[in-house]
Motif scaffolding. Structure first.
Motif, short mmCIF file in Angstrom:
data_model
loop_
_atom_site.label_atom_id
_atom_site.label_comp_id
_atom_site.label_asym_id
_atom_site.label_seq_id
_atom_site.Cartn_x
_atom_site.Cartn_y
_atom_site.Cartn_z
N ILE A 2 0.78 -1.19 -0.10
CA ILE A 2 -0.03 -0.06 0.11
C ILE A 2 0.86 1.21 -0.14
CG2 ILE A 2 -1.72 1.43 1.32
CD1 ILE A 2 -3.00 -1.36 2.27
N ILE A 3 1.90 1.08 0.75
CA ILE A 3 2.75 2.41 0.78
C ILE A 3 3.52 2.65 -0.45
CG2 ILE A 3 4.95 3.06 1.74
CD1 ILE A 3 4.27 1.41 4.35
N ILE A 4 3.70 1.66 -1.18
CA ILE A 4 4.29 1.78 -2.57
C ILE A 4 3.39 2.46 -3.62
CG2 ILE A 4 5.29 0.43 -4.59
CD1 ILE A 4 6.53 -1.51 -2.73
N LYS A 5 1.98 1.89 -3.61
CA LYS A 5 0.83 2.49 -4.39
C LYS A 5 0.78 3.87 -4.23
CE LYS A 5 -1.43 -1.83 -5.13
NZ LYS A 5 -2.93 -2.53 -5.15
N GLU A 6 0.69 4.00 -2.81
CA GLU A 6 0.65 5.57 -2.41
C GLU A 6 1.76 6.47 -3.00
OE1 GLU A 6 0.16 5.78 1.91
OE2 GLU A 6 -1.65 4.82 1.82
N TYR A 7 2.82 6.09 -2.68
CA TYR A 7 4.10 6.79 -3.46
C TYR A 7 4.16 6.92 -4.77
CZ TYR A 7 8.83 8.10 -4.40
OH TYR A 7 9.78 8.71 -5.18
N LEU A 8 3.81 5.99 -5.48
CA LEU A 8 3.60 6.20 -7.06
C LEU A 8 2.55 6.77 -7.39
CD1 LEU A 8 4.57 4.89 -9.67
CD2 LEU A 8 2.78 3.29 -9.40
N LEU A 12 3.37 10.22 -9.54
CA LEU A 12 2.89 10.18 -10.89
C LEU A 12 2.03 11.71 -10.86
CD1 LEU A 12 1.30 6.83 -11.62
CD2 LEU A 12 3.25 8.09 -12.96
N LYS A 13 1.42 12.08 -9.88
CA LYS A 13 0.93 13.31 -9.78
C LYS A 13 1.82 14.47 -9.98
CE LYS A 13 -2.50 16.48 -7.40
NZ LYS A 13 -3.06 16.42 -6.02
N ALA A 14 2.81 14.46 -8.92
CA ALA A 14 4.02 15.27 -9.08
C ALA A 14 4.58 15.51 -10.31
CB ALA A 14 4.89 15.26 -7.87
N ALA A 15 4.98 14.30 -10.78
CA ALA A 15 5.74 14.67 -12.18
C ALA A 15 4.87 14.89 -13.35
CB ALA A 15 6.37 13.12 -12.29
N GLY A 16 3.71 14.64 -13.20
CA GLY A 16 2.75 14.80 -14.18
C GLY A 16 2.53 16.35 -14.01
N LYS A 62 14.61 10.71 -11.00
CA LYS A 62 15.94 10.76 -10.33
C LYS A 62 15.59 11.06 -8.84
CE LYS A 62 19.63 14.08 -9.33
NZ LYS A 62 20.15 15.17 -9.40
N GLY A 63 14.09 11.84 -8.75
CA GLY A 63 13.71 12.26 -7.65
C GLY A 63 12.97 13.66 -7.67
N LEU A 64 11.74 13.60 -6.90
CA LEU A 64 11.09 14.77 -6.84
C LEU A 64 11.05 15.48 -5.43
CD1 LEU A 64 8.10 13.93 -9.02
CD2 LEU A 64 9.75 15.53 -9.33
N PRO A 65 11.47 16.66 -4.99
CA PRO A 65 11.55 17.34 -3.59
C PRO A 65 10.11 17.20 -2.92
CG PRO A 65 11.93 18.56 -5.29
CD PRO A 65 11.94 17.49 -6.17
N GLU A 66 9.07 17.00 -4.10
CA GLU A 66 7.59 17.21 -3.53
C GLU A 66 7.17 16.13 -2.89
OE1 GLU A 66 7.76 19.74 -7.36
OE2 GLU A 66 8.67 18.07 -6.50
N VAL A 67 7.92 14.92 -3.37
CA VAL A 67 7.36 13.68 -3.00
C VAL A 67 8.50 12.79 -1.98
CG1 VAL A 67 6.87 11.24 -3.85
CG2 VAL A 67 6.12 13.26 -5.22
#
Length: 68
Positions: A2-8, A12-16, A62-67
């Protein structure tokens, strides 16, 4: 799992959002570089904008500071 799904979902929202903003910024810059609206090369605008969006998504891997 569940944690992986929430992170994903957050990623996806932040990257989008980032990619969409990048696409819009590129389109504005490309359109703004012409003197007259009728001279805009729309294929170039679309191509450059989509490419910048793809690059934004790849950089987000690479990574998003928002997530966290």
């Amino acid at each position: 799992m569940i944690i992986i799904k929430e992170y994903l979902a957050k990623w996806l929202k932040a990257a989008g959002i980032r990619a969409l903003k990048t696409v819009a910024e590129t389109a504005v810059a490309t359109i703004g570089s012409t003197a007259v609206l009728s001279m805009v090369d729309w294929k170039l605008v679309i191509s450059a904008s989509l490419l910048s969006g793809l690059i934004s998504l790849l950089i987000s891997v690479k990574g998003l500071p928002e997530v966290k």
